[in-house]
Scaffold this motif. Structure first.
Motif, PDB file in Angstrom:
ATOM      1  N   ALA A  95       0.832  -1.203   0.000  1.00 54.88           N
ATOM      2  CA  ALA A  95       0.000   0.000   0.000  1.00 54.88           C
ATOM      3  C   ALA A  95       0.870   1.258   0.000  1.00 54.88           C
ATOM      4  N   PRO A  96       0.348   2.346  -0.558  1.00 53.71           N
ATOM      5  CA  PRO A  96       1.100   3.607  -0.520  1.00 53.71           C
ATOM      6  C   PRO A  96       1.112   4.178   0.898  1.00 53.71           C
ATOM      7  N   VAL A  97       1.867   5.222   1.080  1.00 49.17           N
ATOM      8  CA  VAL A  97       1.906   5.909   2.368  1.00 49.17           C
ATOM      9  C   VAL A  97       0.692   6.830   2.428  1.00 49.17           C
ATOM     10  N   PHE A  98      -0.095   6.674   3.473  1.00 48.56           N
ATOM     11  CA  PHE A  98      -1.269   7.512   3.649  1.00 48.56           C
ATOM     12  C   PHE A  98      -0.948   8.615   4.648  1.00 48.56           C
ATOM     13  N   PRO A  99      -1.429   9.840   4.398  1.00 48.44           N
ATOM     14  CA  PRO A  99      -1.141  10.942   5.310  1.00 48.44           C
ATOM     15  C   PRO A  99      -1.682  10.675   6.712  1.00 48.44           C
ATOM     16  N   GLY A 100      -0.999  11.190   7.693  1.00 48.00           N
ATOM     17  CA  GLY A 100      -1.447  11.053   9.072  1.00 48.00           C
ATOM     18  C   GLY A 100      -0.930   9.811   9.756  1.00 48.00           C
ATOM     19  N   ASN A 101      -0.182   8.976   9.036  1.00 42.17           N
ATOM     20  CA  ASN A 101       0.398   7.774   9.624  1.00 42.17           C
ATOM     21  C   ASN A 101      -0.656   6.887  10.302  1.00 42.17           C
TER      22      ASN A 101
END
Length: 173
Positions: A95-101
């Protein structure tokens, strides 16, 4: 006061399992959760057998549509608290990096769209996946661990624990 948690369900085509999970979480606990779904290779439409499973109990099917997970990666994207992979091909390492961790976890359900399945069997697989998702979501919603004060950062929440632990009382279908 508690906040409304944002949950993103991921599945390869975002036309079946993730769509059902999004719709069911919104229907069962929309007052506590904001539900979204997406995938790396979104289909052109929601699969008709997913709609058939949802139609009897879900009131707002019109908002459901396959989306790319890239819609949830930009600066403008909603900040998720939890990302749930429903397909091993979109698990955390893909999965890509999603904002907010956000916290990441997997709920592994068989793919009702698997190749080489006869139509009658496919209908049964959709029904099985639907009820597995209902049971997993029910256990997740009933878990007291998701409710924390809004002042606590999302990464410090116990959502991940409630997500990764399969309820002991759920039979395998």
């Amino acid at each position: 006061m508690t906040k409304k948690y944002k949950v993103l369900f991921l599945c390869r085509e975002n036309s079946a399992r993730s769509i059902m999970a999004e719709a069911l979480l919104r229907e069962l606990a929309g007052h506590r959760f904001e539900a979204f779904s997406a995938g790396p290779e979104p289909a052109l439409r929601v699969h008709p057998l997913a709609v058939a499973q949802l139609r009897p109990g879900v009131s707002d099917l019109g908002v459901l549509c396959p989306k790319s997970w890239l819609e949830f990666t930009g600066e403008w994207a909603p900040r998720m608290d939890l990302v749930v992979a429903l397909d091993e091909t979109v698990a955390a390492n893909h999965a890509p990096v999603f904002p907010g961790n956000p916290a990441l976890c997997s709920w592994d359900f068989a793919d009702p769209l698997a190749d080489g399945v006869a139509d009658a069997e496919r209908v049964r697989l959709f029904e099985k996946a639907f009820w597995q998702i209902v049971r997993q979501l029910s256990a997740f919603i009933d878990s007291p661990k998701y409710a924390v004060p809004a002042a606590v950062p999302a990464r410090a929440t116990p959502l991940h624990d409630a997500c990764t632990r399969a309820p002991a009382n759920l039979p395998n279908l």
